[in-house]
Design a protein around this motif. Structure first.
Motif, mmCIF file in Angstrom:
data_model
loop_
_atom_site.group_PDB
_atom_site.id
_atom_site.type_symbol
_atom_site.label_atom_id
_atom_site.label_comp_id
_atom_site.label_asym_id
_atom_site.label_seq_id
_atom_site.Cartn_x
_atom_site.Cartn_y
_atom_site.Cartn_z
ATOM 1 N N UNK A 1 -3.980 5.487 6.420
ATOM 2 C CA UNK A 1 -4.108 4.418 7.408
ATOM 3 C C UNK A 1 -5.576 4.125 7.688
ATOM 4 N N UNK A 2 -6.380 5.167 7.829
ATOM 5 C CA UNK A 2 -7.810 4.997 8.089
ATOM 6 C C UNK A 2 -8.464 4.228 6.950
ATOM 7 N N UNK A 3 -8.140 4.588 5.724
ATOM 8 C CA UNK A 3 -8.752 3.910 4.566
ATOM 9 C C UNK A 3 -8.366 2.439 4.498
ATOM 10 N N UNK A 4 -7.097 2.145 4.728
ATOM 11 C CA UNK A 4 -6.642 0.752 4.685
ATOM 12 C C UNK A 4 -7.291 -0.043 5.814
ATOM 13 N N UNK A 5 -7.327 0.537 7.011
ATOM 14 C CA UNK A 5 -7.923 -0.144 8.158
ATOM 15 C C UNK A 5 -9.409 -0.440 7.916
ATOM 16 N N UNK B 1 -2.575 5.648 -5.433
ATOM 17 C CA UNK B 1 -3.822 6.194 -4.909
ATOM 18 C C UNK B 1 -3.603 6.967 -3.615
ATOM 19 N N UNK B 2 -2.532 6.656 -2.894
ATOM 20 C CA UNK B 2 -2.240 7.301 -1.619
ATOM 21 C C UNK B 2 -1.256 8.462 -1.766
ATOM 22 N N UNK C 1 3.818 -7.254 -1.423
ATOM 23 C CA UNK C 1 4.763 -6.330 -2.060
ATOM 24 C C UNK C 1 4.307 -4.871 -1.953
ATOM 25 N N UNK C 2 2.993 -4.641 -1.826
ATOM 26 C CA UNK C 2 2.504 -3.280 -1.624
ATOM 27 C C UNK C 2 2.907 -2.773 -0.245
ATOM 28 N N UNK D 1 11.350 -5.226 -8.709
ATOM 29 C CA UNK D 1 11.234 -5.103 -10.157
ATOM 30 C C UNK D 1 9.937 -5.738 -10.614
ATOM 31 N N UNK D 2 9.163 -5.008 -11.383
ATOM 32 C CA UNK D 2 7.905 -5.510 -11.904
ATOM 33 C C UNK D 2 6.756 -5.423 -10.932
ATOM 34 N N UNK D 3 6.989 -4.881 -9.742
ATOM 35 C CA UNK D 3 5.916 -4.775 -8.743
ATOM 36 C C UNK D 3 4.893 -3.744 -9.191
ATOM 37 N N UNK D 4 3.630 -4.046 -8.964
ATOM 38 C CA UNK D 4 2.544 -3.130 -9.303
ATOM 39 C C UNK D 4 2.425 -2.085 -8.203
ATOM 40 N N UNK D 5 2.729 -0.845 -8.511
ATOM 41 C CA UNK D 5 2.653 0.229 -7.516
ATOM 42 C C UNK D 5 1.419 1.098 -7.722
#
Length: 87
Positions: free
Chosen positions: A39-43, A29-30, A7-8, A20-24
């Motif tokens: 993208x660099x951090x996620x990778x 943080x981005x 969901x992220x 609805x109710x998704x943790x965002x």
């Protein structure tokens, strides 16, 4: 340590609306960060997780990530990720 859930990722797609109710909070943080840095951090995070899961064996980590060991090694060097026992 936080986990990236489907969901992220869905919330990042063009035209997507958070469920609805998704943790965002992870996405918060981005906020305001250039796409290249986000993208660099996620990778880097995903590579570190795959290496941990593979107990440092790069060929196995590459399989988990759906890439080649050669590409993974390039990224490991790029991010200065320390080598672990195993490979």
């Amino acid at each position: 340590e936080r986990t990236i859930l489907p969901e992220h990722v869905d919330a990042l797609l063009p035209g997507a609306k958070p469920k609805a109710g998704a943790d965002t909070s992870l996405l918060d943080e981005f906020e305001g960060m250039p796409l290249e840095e986000a993208t660099r951090r996620v990778e880097e995070y995903l590579i570190r997780r795959a290496l941990d899961r593979a107990e440092g064996i790069q060929s196995r980590a590459a399989e988990f990530l759906g890439t080649t060991r050669r590409i993974l090694k390039y990224k490991i060097d790029q991010f200065n990720i320390p080598a672990k026992a195993g490979e």
